[in-house]
Design an enzyme around this catalytic site. Sequence first.
Site, PDB file in Angstrom:
ATOM      1  N   LYS A 110       0.847  -1.191   0.000  1.00 42.31           N
ATOM      2  CA  LYS A 110       0.000   0.000   0.000  1.00 42.31           C
ATOM      3  C   LYS A 110       0.883   1.242   0.000  1.00 42.31           C
ATOM      4  CE  LYS A 110      -3.835   1.959   2.747  1.00 42.31           C
ATOM      5  NZ  LYS A 110      -4.656   1.724   3.971  1.00 42.31           N
ATOM      6  N   SER A 191      -9.371   1.732   3.386  1.00 43.61           N
ATOM      7  CA  SER A 191      -8.550   2.533   2.492  1.00 43.61           C
ATOM      8  C   SER A 191      -7.541   1.721   1.688  1.00 43.61           C
ATOM      9  CB  SER A 191      -7.797   3.597   3.296  1.00 43.61           C
ATOM     10  OG  SER A 191      -6.919   2.991   4.245  1.00 43.61           O
ATOM     11  N   SER A 215      -9.915  -0.767   7.289  1.00 41.53           N
ATOM     12  CA  SER A 215      -9.214  -0.470   6.040  1.00 41.53           C
ATOM     13  C   SER A 215      -8.480  -1.652   5.430  1.00 41.53           C
ATOM     14  CB  SER A 215      -8.238   0.691   6.242  1.00 41.53           C
ATOM     15  OG  SER A 215      -8.937   1.905   6.304  1.00 41.53           O
TER      16      SER A 215
END
Length: 528
Positions: A110, A191, A215
């Site tokens: 990420k 996210s 997330s």
Amino acid sequence: MQKISLLAAAALLAVFPATTPGAAMPPPLPDMEGKDAVILQAEMTAGTVNSDVIAASYLERIRNLDDNGPKLNAVIALFPDATARAYELDQEREAGKTRGPLHGVPILLKDNIEAAGPVPTTAGSLALKDNITNRDAPIVARLRDAGAVILGKTNLSEWANIRSNNATSGWSAVGGLTRNPHALDRNSCGSSSGSGAAVAANLAPLAIGTETDGSITCPAGVNGVVGFKPTVGLVSRTHIVPISHSQDTAGPITLTVRDAAAVMTIIAGSDPADPATAEADARKTDYAAALSPEALKGKRIGVLRDRIGDRTDVAALFDAALKQMADLGATIVEITDSRKGLDELGDAEFEILMTELKADMAAYLGGVPAKDGPKTLADLIAFNKAHPEEMRWFDQSSFELAETKGGFDSPAYVEAKAKAARLAGPEGIDKLLKDKRVDLLVGVTNGPAWTSDLVNGDHYSGPSVSQLPAVAGYPHLTVPMGAVEGLPIGLSFIGTKWSDAEVLGAGYAYEQASRKRVTPTFRATVTP
């Protein structure tokens, strides 16, 4: 921002050197669809494929599905040395050295996680488009030492979904909108949007996400893969763009529970720079070795019945999963009052996140090597005001609210910390486990993915079970349990602090018996 990458053609030539005119063309790259790390490792061990060919194959798949074709926008950047690193690991294997189950296996990170090399860590924001730190987060160093190939960075909800309450999950100014590979007009949640979508679409077998509240588990559930949020303090947060030191953690998003356990075995551990991890070395174990298809036998499982929403199709999937667990020897215990006494938890959590965001972001920005660039939350707010492309789709109301907060000694924060710690853990998960005499809790991770709407923001399609384990800092695993109209639904397993191995074990036993992962079809929409 364009991807920093080898083009797929260049990667192919790196693996299969150019031929003279009239010579045979290099063989086609192998198909990576559905191959987890265990399968890839077995193929490399058998000598049927090399790591550099595997890396080139994923680069080609990213070019075809992420940059072109469906244009998922799941991958934000690629490392130009990925195939070269894979080749080095192939040479080690030929010399008789292997570093473990991830030797030569590609992984995506990420893009709020730092990794050494010419790729910035942006958190999706143009304010950090030049944030090349040339340092590895400790979890990335652990992955490299274990032989994983760092393939690239994934898109995310900008600033991990903390800039505004009106945001659209999966959108960032750097990467655009991540699309759900099961239906391109549907959201990939956030996210860790790109990590979930990329693994589901087989752009890599493994990815790392981060979670403050939902997330990891939501994008894993919505995209139909496995996601694991470990106990806070089991995994280092150093050199990861923060929201909250109370709740932030990194964790794996993978095709299988076994792969998630293998990644956890590598990334778990103490870090002197992160005091929360002081107990990690003593608490960690070989999570993959501990897995057993018999793990649910004799377990008492508490069912969060009051958190599944009102969709009968989702409830039917959930009931089928409960029956599967009962067939595996678990005792199912219904819980219909899991929300009792927790009315004030949401407000306390929000106060914590807003206060810690201001301080923790300043600590991160102040510690990046570059002298230029934003150093405080106030600097980010000013940057966004000066750059309309950042503010096109939603505001920065949460940033602005956080900027008004006091320090860690403010009465509101001190009260919120004490209240959240009491309600989520001792009077939340731990009380449910004790009062209902159960070993673990299970619930529905997500409803079907909603239609992405940049104008109006997210409109979640069902309740979430992420808040209690997120605020308590306890482990939370999601495993696919089927789909509604082709849109995946996840099954959540939740335990008490440091019960990570038990949670993974229960999820593994269910996964092995159910096999409910759905292959993406990249259709334009759900409607026929």
